[in-house]
Motif scaffolding. Structure first.
Motif, mmCIF file in Angstrom:
data_model
loop_
_atom_site.group_PDB
_atom_site.id
_atom_site.type_symbol
_atom_site.label_atom_id
_atom_site.label_comp_id
_atom_site.label_asym_id
_atom_site.label_seq_id
_atom_site.Cartn_x
_atom_site.Cartn_y
_atom_site.Cartn_z
ATOM 1 N N ARG A 1 0.816 -1.223 0.000
ATOM 2 C CA ARG A 1 0.000 0.000 0.000
ATOM 3 C C ARG A 1 0.847 1.270 0.000
ATOM 4 O O ARG A 1 0.340 2.360 0.260
ATOM 5 N N GLY A 2 2.120 1.136 -0.303
ATOM 6 C CA GLY A 2 3.014 2.299 -0.319
ATOM 7 C C GLY A 2 2.579 3.375 -1.297
ATOM 8 O O GLY A 2 2.645 4.568 -0.987
ATOM 9 N N SER A 3 2.114 2.985 -2.468
ATOM 10 C CA SER A 3 1.713 3.991 -3.455
ATOM 11 C C SER A 3 0.484 4.768 -2.981
ATOM 12 O O SER A 3 0.375 5.971 -3.214
ATOM 13 N N GLN A 4 -0.434 4.105 -2.283
ATOM 14 C CA GLN A 4 -1.607 4.804 -1.756
ATOM 15 C C GLN A 4 -1.201 5.776 -0.646
ATOM 16 O O GLN A 4 -1.730 6.891 -0.577
ATOM 17 N N LEU A 5 -0.274 5.366 0.211
ATOM 18 C CA LEU A 5 0.207 6.281 1.258
ATOM 19 C C LEU A 5 0.905 7.482 0.643
ATOM 20 O O LEU A 5 0.743 8.616 1.109
ATOM 21 N N ASP A 6 1.664 7.253 -0.435
ATOM 22 C CA ASP A 6 2.321 8.360 -1.142
ATOM 23 C C ASP A 6 1.293 9.311 -1.753
ATOM 24 O O ASP A 6 1.455 10.534 -1.699
ATOM 25 N N LEU A 7 0.221 8.751 -2.336
ATOM 26 C CA LEU A 7 -0.836 9.591 -2.920
ATOM 27 C C LEU A 7 -1.522 10.435 -1.848
ATOM 28 O O LEU A 7 -1.805 11.619 -2.070
ATOM 29 N N LEU A 8 -1.791 9.833 -0.691
ATOM 30 C CA LEU A 8 -2.411 10.586 0.406
ATOM 31 C C LEU A 8 -1.490 11.712 0.868
ATOM 32 O O LEU A 8 -1.929 12.846 1.066
ATOM 33 N N THR A 9 -0.213 11.408 1.026
ATOM 34 C CA THR A 9 0.747 12.432 1.445
ATOM 35 C C THR A 9 0.773 13.576 0.445
ATOM 36 O O THR A 9 0.704 14.749 0.830
ATOM 37 N N GLY A 10 0.846 13.254 -0.834
ATOM 38 C CA GLY A 10 0.859 14.288 -1.866
ATOM 39 C C GLY A 10 -0.400 15.127 -1.872
ATOM 40 O O GLY A 10 -0.356 16.354 -2.012
ATOM 41 N N ALA A 11 -1.538 14.476 -1.704
ATOM 42 C CA ALA A 11 -2.817 15.198 -1.713
ATOM 43 C C ALA A 11 -2.895 16.174 -0.547
ATOM 44 O O ALA A 11 -3.271 17.344 -0.720
ATOM 45 N N PHE A 12 -2.532 15.715 0.654
ATOM 46 C CA PHE A 12 -2.663 16.574 1.829
ATOM 47 C C PHE A 12 -1.528 17.586 1.958
ATOM 48 O O PHE A 12 -1.692 18.613 2.610
ATOM 49 N N LYS A 13 -0.379 17.329 1.336
ATOM 50 C CA LYS A 13 0.681 18.341 1.318
ATOM 51 C C LYS A 13 0.256 19.504 0.428
ATOM 52 O O LYS A 13 0.682 20.627 0.635
ATOM 53 N N GLY A 14 -0.572 19.216 -0.554
ATOM 54 C CA GLY A 14 -1.101 20.252 -1.427
ATOM 55 C C GLY A 14 -2.298 20.927 -0.767
ATOM 56 O O GLY A 14 -2.394 20.999 0.458
ATOM 57 N N ASP A 15 -3.228 21.371 -1.560
ATOM 58 C CA ASP A 15 -4.391 22.088 -1.040
ATOM 59 C C ASP A 15 -5.581 21.179 -0.727
ATOM 60 O O ASP A 15 -6.622 21.660 -0.301
ATOM 61 N N ARG A 16 -5.452 19.887 -0.950
ATOM 62 C CA ARG A 16 -6.572 18.971 -0.767
ATOM 63 C C ARG A 16 -6.972 18.912 0.701
ATOM 64 O O ARG A 16 -6.149 18.779 1.572
ATOM 65 N N ARG A 17 -8.275 18.998 0.954
ATOM 66 C CA ARG A 17 -8.774 18.951 2.332
ATOM 67 C C ARG A 17 -9.606 17.717 2.615
ATOM 68 O O ARG A 17 -9.839 17.384 3.769
ATOM 69 N N LEU A 18 -10.065 17.037 1.557
ATOM 70 C CA LEU A 18 -10.898 15.845 1.751
ATOM 71 C C LEU A 18 -10.488 14.746 0.779
ATOM 72 O O LEU A 18 -10.502 14.945 -0.434
ATOM 73 N N VAL A 19 -10.136 13.596 1.342
ATOM 74 C CA VAL A 19 -9.863 12.404 0.542
ATOM 75 C C VAL A 19 -10.716 11.275 1.115
ATOM 76 O O VAL A 19 -10.802 11.123 2.335
ATOM 77 N N THR A 20 -11.331 10.511 0.224
ATOM 78 C CA THR A 20 -12.083 9.337 0.640
ATOM 79 C C THR A 20 -11.426 8.106 0.044
ATOM 80 O O THR A 20 -11.261 8.013 -1.177
ATOM 81 N N ILE A 21 -11.027 7.190 0.922
ATOM 82 C CA ILE A 21 -10.499 5.902 0.480
ATOM 83 C C ILE A 21 -11.710 5.004 0.260
ATOM 84 O O ILE A 21 -12.487 4.756 1.179
ATOM 85 N N VAL A 22 -11.868 4.528 -0.982
ATOM 86 C CA VAL A 22 -13.048 3.753 -1.358
ATOM 87 C C VAL A 22 -12.632 2.351 -1.797
ATOM 88 O O VAL A 22 -11.704 2.203 -2.598
ATOM 89 N N GLY A 23 -13.321 1.347 -1.263
ATOM 90 C CA GLY A 23 -13.040 -0.026 -1.664
ATOM 91 C C GLY A 23 -14.017 -0.975 -1.015
ATOM 92 O O GLY A 23 -14.763 -0.616 -0.102
ATOM 93 N N HIS A 24 -13.995 -2.204 -1.492
ATOM 94 C CA HIS A 24 -14.860 -3.248 -0.940
ATOM 95 C C HIS A 24 -14.426 -3.595 0.476
ATOM 96 O O HIS A 24 -13.314 -3.274 0.898
ATOM 97 N N ALA A 25 -15.278 -4.292 1.196
ATOM 98 C CA ALA A 25 -14.970 -4.747 2.553
ATOM 99 C C ALA A 25 -13.712 -5.615 2.533
ATOM 100 O O ALA A 25 -13.520 -6.425 1.632
ATOM 101 N N GLY A 26 -12.841 -5.384 3.506
ATOM 102 C CA GLY A 26 -11.642 -6.194 3.639
ATOM 103 C C GLY A 26 -10.471 -5.798 2.772
ATOM 104 O O GLY A 26 -9.442 -6.472 2.766
ATOM 105 N N MET A 27 -10.578 -4.698 2.047
ATOM 106 C CA MET A 27 -9.490 -4.273 1.171
ATOM 107 C C MET A 27 -8.348 -3.587 1.920
ATOM 108 O O MET A 27 -7.265 -3.423 1.376
#
Length: 184
Positions: free
Chosen positions: A11-37
């Motif tokens: 899940r390193g790439s997802q953590l990197d995407l979250l870091t990039g989003a929140f380091k920028g101007d993004r204020r809301l991110v929703t992690i979306v996926g099926h149960a158990g993902m």
């Protein structure tokens, strides 16, 4: 903030995407996926990482069914004293607390059973708080807010052939969890 660290596999790439989003101007991110993902695992891991930059709070909304339940979860988790008699006033008071504690990351886990309630409150708090108040939600579906960045979370990688079986992320996770359940 939350539970003890768990090793994050694949899940390193997802953590990197979250870091990039929140380091920028993004204020809301929703992690979306099926149960158990692994939505909760990723959100907790990101919260631990982000805690070097901001105060981080994790709210488990599994039992919440209304906006009042969400506010109650926040009030209880953060140990707040607010006027709980009037919902609109409570929402405003909670927003005020968020602003006073900024920079802050608020993680709302398991929003799927209360999409309308969660999105309504988060939308109000986005409007009433400073840019240093950030929101991370986990859900099986998006919140449908204009400013929302959706981060899809799919299954871990499977082996392409038998020779690569031990390098596959899904197999690594399975072996780690099986070993933890039955140590040698």
């Amino acid at each position: 903030m939350c539970a003890p660290p768990t090793r994050i596999i694949g899940r390193g790439s997802q953590l990197d995407l979250l870091t990039g989003a929140f380091k920028g101007d993004r204020r809301l991110v929703t992690i979306v996926g099926h149960a158990g993902m692994g939505k909760t695992t990723v959100s907790r891991a990101f919260g631990r990482m982000w805690s070097e930059r901001a105060e981080v709070w994790f709210f488990d909304l599994t039992e919440a069914r209304t906006q009042e339940d969400i506010c109650s979860t926040i009030i209880h988790t953060m140990g707040l004293t607010v006027d709980a008699g009037d919902r609109a006033r409570t929402v405003t008071q909670v927003a005020s607390v968020f602003n006073r504690r900024a920079p802050i990351l608020l993680i709302f886990d398991n929003c799927e059973q209360i999409i309308a309630s969660a999105s309504g409150l988060i939308d109000q708090w986005l409007a009433a708080t400073s840019k240093s108040v950030r929101f991370l939600a986990t859900s099986r579906e998006r919140l449908h807010l204009a400013c929302e960045l959706v981060l899809p979370l799919g299954p871990l990688g499977l082996p392409e052939d038998a020779a690569c079986v031990h390098h596959a992320e899904a197999v690594q996770l399975f072996v780690e969890r099986a070993t933890a359940a039955r140590p040698a």
